[in-house]
Design an enzyme around this catalytic site. Structure first.
Site, PDB file in Angstrom:
ATOM      1  N   CYS A 107      -1.751   6.357   9.719  1.00  0.00           N
ATOM      2  CA  CYS A 107      -0.539   5.799  10.310  1.00  0.00           C
ATOM      3  C   CYS A 107      -0.860   4.545  11.108  1.00  0.00           C
ATOM      4  CB  CYS A 107       0.100   6.855  11.214  1.00  0.00           C
ATOM      5  SG  CYS A 107       1.594   6.312  12.036  1.00  0.00           S
ATOM      6  N   CYS A 133       5.795  -4.551  15.884  1.00  0.00           N
ATOM      7  CA  CYS A 133       5.424  -3.509  16.842  1.00  0.00           C
ATOM      8  C   CYS A 133       3.966  -3.733  17.247  1.00  0.00           C
ATOM      9  CB  CYS A 133       5.617  -2.124  16.243  1.00  0.00           C
ATOM     10  SG  CYS A 133       7.358  -1.731  15.927  1.00  0.00           S
ATOM     11  N   CYS A 180       3.474   8.487   1.158  1.00  0.00           N
ATOM     12  CA  CYS A 180       3.968   7.517   2.132  1.00  0.00           C
ATOM     13  C   CYS A 180       4.279   6.227   1.386  1.00  0.00           C
ATOM     14  CB  CYS A 180       2.926   7.298   3.212  1.00  0.00           C
ATOM     15  SG  CYS A 180       3.426   6.149   4.501  1.00  0.00           S
ATOM     16  N   CYS A 209       6.027  -6.723   7.548  1.00  0.00           N
ATOM     17  CA  CYS A 209       7.117  -6.244   8.410  1.00  0.00           C
ATOM     18  C   CYS A 209       7.445  -7.335   9.414  1.00  0.00           C
ATOM     19  CB  CYS A 209       6.706  -4.960   9.138  1.00  0.00           C
ATOM     20  SG  CYS A 209       8.050  -4.220  10.103  1.00  0.00           S
ATOM     21  N   CYS A 263       0.808  -1.794  15.548  1.00  0.00           N
ATOM     22  CA  CYS A 263       0.860  -1.556  14.107  1.00  0.00           C
ATOM     23  C   CYS A 263       0.172  -2.685  13.344  1.00  0.00           C
ATOM     24  CB  CYS A 263       2.310  -1.424  13.648  1.00  0.00           C
ATOM     25  SG  CYS A 263       2.487  -1.131  11.876  1.00  0.00           S
ATOM     26  N   GLU A 278       0.826  -1.200   0.000  1.00  0.00           N
ATOM     27  CA  GLU A 278       0.000   0.000   0.000  1.00  0.00           C
ATOM     28  C   GLU A 278       0.864   1.256   0.000  1.00  0.00           C
ATOM     29  OE1 GLU A 278      -4.194  -1.495   1.825  1.00  0.00           O
ATOM     30  OE2 GLU A 278      -2.745  -0.734   3.279  1.00  0.00           O
TER      31      GLU A 278
END
Length: 387
Positions: A364, A115, A104, A111, A118, A91
């Site tokens: 975010c 975290c 962005c 990932c 996230c 994305e």
């Protein structure tokens, strides 16, 4: 097999041009056609000799991710889901504002850092993106927005003025490909962006912060999110490998090595001894997601001030953007204002990020894409929940 010209920075493109028997200036022409003008058809590159265009048709191509989905939020934020093969999609988000347009960009499929707050980390991890897949997001966005890399013909202003490497993935875990893509973004024959307008965000891979300082210094943002190791170990697990003392020391080194014009230091909220003019790295931005009852108390703000006392920094406080089964809640407006005021009263720059694109899950921490997870992380988590 034809090479993808999107994979090459200026030096690599010059080497390729030489390998097909052409002069160096042809590399600059190609760079401008591919990136500056957003052209993928060699036959339309009209100032290239016909013989060179024939060679390019045989030896090269401009290979881009294909579009899977295109969403526009009520506030104008636009999100693209791009196909990168083998069941994977990444994305990319464009955030329009009155005085800038920020893209962005993702650096990985998923990932590996997990975290806690996230959504991308919940999807697992498949692989690093190649240079062409990273820079292809900028190329694609320029095309999708109806402009080339130069400017809006109506106003003379750029459409995409800023790049943030804050999409899916940890950029510094894909260091070589990200740095090559950064060099293309900064190249005057490509996108010509200023170092101040290109930001790499990291969760804290300390050795590669040092490498970035030496190889391609751009603006640096660090996902801090906690004022002590115990809490950061929980929220940002990579902290167990490079704890806060090591991370903050690396941030200090990053700014100390910044080139500057020799101007007189300016007194101000960032600290007189740290302020430098004409530098891409006057300070490090510490990103701090505000999690209700977890890291948003006045004591946390005061602890932040203590640990960053010698770091040239500013804070970007980020309202948490919920996603299913996150286990966290967004801090209330009063808690955010109180936290911010403690930082401001200490003379530290602290801004609150405006949430954009959350109605299309483009804000975010919400990017998820399509990840063919080879870590089996989601499968393990589902097993744990059932247990």
């Amino acid at each position: 097999m034809p090479v993808n010209l999107l994979d090459f920075d200026s030096k690599q493109l010059a080497d390729f041009v030489a390998s097909v028997g052409e002069k160096p200036f042809r590399a600059r022409q190609l760079m401008r056609w591919v990136h500056h003008f957003g052209e993928s058809d060699f036959e339309r590159m009209t100032d290239l000799a016909r013989s060179l265009r024939a060679k390019l048709a045989h030896e090269a191509l401009v290979a881009l991710p294909s579009l899977l989905a295109d969403s526009t939020a009520a506030d104008g934020t636009r999100k693209w889901l791009l196909d990168v093969g083998a069941g994977n999609g990444i994305e990319t988000v464009f955030i329009p504002e009155a005085n800038r347009g920020t893209l962005c960009v993702s650096s990985q499929v998923g990932c590996a850092l997990e975290c806690a707050f996230c959504s991308t980390g919940r999807q697992g991890f498949n692989r690093n993106l190649g240079v062409g897949e990273i820079i292809g997001q900028l190329w694609w966005a320029n095309r999708a927005l109806g402009r080339d890399a130069r400017s809006d013909p109506a106003t003379g202003d750029r459409i995409i003025t800023n790049i943030v490497m804050m999409g899916m993935g940890e950029p510094l875990a894909n260091f070589d490909n990200v740095v090559t893509a950064l060099r293309i973004m900064l190249d005057d024959n490509a996108y010509g962006l200023s170092r101040r307008r290109v930001t790499v965000s990291t969760s804290g891979i300390v050795p590669n912060i040092d490498r970035l300082r030496e190889e391609c210094p751009v603006a640096l943002a660090v996902s801090l999110h906690a004022p002590n190791d115990a809490l950061r170990d929980r929220l940002v697990p990579i902290n167990r490998k490079w704890p806060l003392a090591q991370l903050l020391a690396a941030c200090k080194r990053y700014v100390e090595a910044a080139p500057h014009d020799g101007g007189t230091p300016e007194a101000g909220s960032l600290g007189e001894k740290w302020q430098r003019k004409s530098s891409p790295r006057d300070f490090v931005t510490f990103e701090y997601v505000m999690l209700a009852g977890v890291n948003d108390q006045p004591a946390h703000a005061r602890e932040l001030l203590r640990i960053t006392d010698e770091a040239p920094c500013k804070f970007n406080l980020i309202p948490f953007n919920p996603f299913p089964q996150s286990g966290f809640e967004r801090s209330g407006p009063d808690a955010v204002r109180r936290f911010q005021q403690i930082l401001l009263d200490a003379g530290v720059v602290a801004t609150v990020r405006r949430t954009r694109g959350d109605d299309i899950e483009g804000a975010c921490g919400q990017l998820a894409g399509k990840v063919n997870d080879r870590t089996r992380r989601r499968e393990r988590r589902q097993t744990e929940v059932r247990a």
